[in-house]
Design an enzyme around this catalytic site. Structure first.
Site, PDB file in Angstrom:
ATOM      1  N   TRP A  12      50.142 -21.584  47.497  1.00 33.96           N
ATOM      2  CA  TRP A  12      51.098 -21.206  46.445  1.00 33.96           C
ATOM      3  C   TRP A  12      50.520 -20.141  45.530  1.00 33.96           C
ATOM      4  CZ3 TRP A  12      55.443 -22.279  48.297  1.00 33.96           C
ATOM      5  CH2 TRP A  12      55.657 -23.449  49.012  1.00 33.96           C
TER       6      TRP A  12
ATOM      7  N   LYS B  69      59.477 -31.886  43.456  1.00 33.08           N
ATOM      8  CA  LYS B  69      58.300 -32.730  43.678  1.00 33.08           C
ATOM      9  C   LYS B  69      58.302 -33.915  42.713  1.00 33.08           C
ATOM     10  CE  LYS B  69      56.868 -29.366  46.396  1.00 33.08           C
ATOM     11  NZ  LYS B  69      56.639 -27.960  46.140  1.00 33.08           N
TER      12      LYS B  69
ATOM     13  N   ASP C  22      51.622 -22.778  37.470  1.00 33.47           N
ATOM     14  CA  ASP C  22      52.540 -23.408  38.424  1.00 33.47           C
ATOM     15  C   ASP C  22      52.210 -24.890  38.470  1.00 33.47           C
ATOM     16  OD1 ASP C  22      53.994 -24.317  40.562  1.00 33.47           O
ATOM     17  OD2 ASP C  22      53.244 -22.848  42.009  1.00 33.47           O
TER      18      ASP C  22
HETATM   19  C1  LIG Z   1      56.585 -26.619  46.480  1.00 33.79           C
HETATM   20  C2  LIG Z   1      55.806 -25.711  45.646  1.00 33.79           C
HETATM   21  C3  LIG Z   1      56.239 -24.407  45.380  1.00 33.79           C
HETATM   22  C4  LIG Z   1      57.498 -23.829  45.957  1.00 33.79           C
HETATM   23  O1  LIG Z   1      58.600 -24.282  45.270  1.00 33.79           O
HETATM   24  P1  LIG Z   1      60.073 -23.750  45.583  1.00 33.79           P
HETATM   25  O2  LIG Z   1      60.872 -24.460  44.540  1.00 33.79           O
HETATM   26  O3  LIG Z   1      60.398 -24.153  46.982  1.00 33.79           O
HETATM   27  O4  LIG Z   1      60.094 -22.281  45.418  1.00 33.79           O
HETATM   28  C5  LIG Z   1      55.460 -23.629  44.570  1.00 33.79           C
HETATM   29  N1  LIG Z   1      54.315 -24.084  44.038  1.00 33.79           N
HETATM   30  C6  LIG Z   1      53.865 -25.331  44.276  1.00 33.79           C
HETATM   31  C7  LIG Z   1      52.590 -25.785  43.657  1.00 33.79           C
HETATM   32  C8  LIG Z   1      54.601 -26.181  45.086  1.00 33.79           C
HETATM   33  O5  LIG Z   1      54.157 -27.425  45.325  1.00 33.79           O
END
Ligand SMILES: *Cc1c(COP(=O)(O)O)cnc(C)c1O
Length: 362
Positions: free
Chosen positions: A104, A197, A173
């Protein structure tokens, strides 16, 4: 196929608290005596105003946010943020620092590159297949911001503490660990999380942005790609992801009222992760893929002695009512995602299953 709910260890979209699902079910046809489903009411109605304001207030209380922070709901997932951050916050010669701790982070860096922005990757754990979190990072004095991924969903590593950036705002993030523990928000200028998540259904991204970071933003961008558009209109410049926001509100309510806040949630998450890591550490059959001090409380990644055994393990798990244990397609192996909603009982059951599987296959 089954008519029972399974023990769900999916990485995302992932398990939600049963209480929240039941709340949704019981009010689905008639939301708050409106005579309509929450998916049928206007986002300009008082009914929805109450929902979004409640979600914002709960987020603020849980994270102890002061008035400098705006809580926003966007679409486009966390992936859209990878582009929105450099678009909004870097202009001219501005530069940002990135720490690369996995898939990511790499994707976030790629967007800054596509946008031809200046940036520096100041630390990376790519040399050891992203199995650890870099320490003693030296940040650039002139960086406008530092970008981190707090929890690496795929590699099973997590920042257990955040680095000192000398006052440079961290943009983080937190897709896979937001609201899993208390945060010292003084360090952060912006945090964001795709909801699927730890927060709710996919399709909504929560963005928490501090006023001074908002003030840095470029103005010459399309409305939908500017943070200021969302901040000025309480996330309702256009139709927001109503159902997602509604579910997030219920999840935050569950965290506040049923779990007792983020300190309690963190204790619970530590207890759950310890159970699973203890099982793995006390065996020579299972092995974690992350270095000990960098292990994630959210995504426990592990290997078995062979790929063939891993296949058998995942298949047998499914037959026994455990879902989502296959590792990410890019890394293989196994992974149990144990976000806030994963119960202690589900992990106790998984540990028992793993112990029996080990005995049978050693
Ligand atoms: C799943 C995830 C993403 C991607 O998220 P989307 O909503 O599908 O764009 C980005 N960063 C992390 C840490 C993730 O676990």
């Amino acid at each position: 196929m089954t008519d029972q709910r399974i023990f769900n260890f999916n990485a995302g979209p992932a398990a939600l608290p049963l209480k929240v699902l039941k709340d949704i079910q019981s009010s689905f046809l008639n939301f708050n005596q409106s005579g309509m489903s929450v998916t049928e009411i206007s986002h300009r109605s008082v009914y929805f105003d109450d929902v979004i304001n409640d979600a914002v207030e709960r987020a603020k209380r849980l994270l102890k946010l002061d008035d400098r922070f705006h809580v926003l709901f966007l679409q486009g997932g966390a992936s859209m943020q990878f582009a929105m951050m450099p678009m909004n916050l870097l202009s001219g010669d501005d530069s940002a620092d990135f720490v690369n701790t996995g898939t990511w982070s790499t994707k976030a860096i790629k967007e800054a590159e596509i946008l031809k922005k200046n940036f520096k990757v100041v630390a990376s754990s790519e040399d050891k297949n992203f199995s650890y979190i870099p320490k003693d990072i030296e940040f650039s004095n002139d960086a406008k911001y530092v970008h981190l991924t707090s929890n690496n969903t795929i590699k099973g590593t997590q920042f257990n503490e955040f680095p000192d950036t000398n006052g440079i705002p961290i943009l983080c993030d937190m897709s896979s660990d937001i609201f899993s523990r208390p945060l010292d928000m003084d360090k952060f200028g912006l945090i964001y999380a795709g909801a699927q998540k730890n927060l709710g259904p996919s399709g909504t991204c929560m963005v928490i942005i501090r006023q001074d970071v908002l003030d840095m933003a470029n103005d010459d961008l399309p409305s939908m790609l500017k943070y200021s558009t969302y901040a000025a209109k309480n996330s309702m410049y256009n139709t927001p992801p109503c159902f997602g926001i509604y579910t997030i509100d219920l999840v935050l309510k569950w965290i506040e009222e049923d779990m007792g806040g983020l300190e309690k949630v963190e204790q619970h998450n530590i207890k759950k992760a310890d159970l699973l890591y203890d099982c793995i550490d006390s065996s020579s059959f299972y092995k974690t893929t992350a270095e000990k001090y960098s292990r994630s409380l959210m995504n426990v990644t592990f290997r078995l002695p062979s790929e063939d055994l891993e296949k058998q393990f995942v298949a047998k798990a499914i037959d026994s009512g455990f879902g989502g244990l296959k590792g990410h397609r890019s890394v293989g192996g196994c992974r149990a995602s144990i976000y806030n909603a994963a119960t202690l009982e589900s992990i106790q059951a998984l540990v028992q299953f793993m112990e029996v599987f080990e005995k049978e296959n050693k």
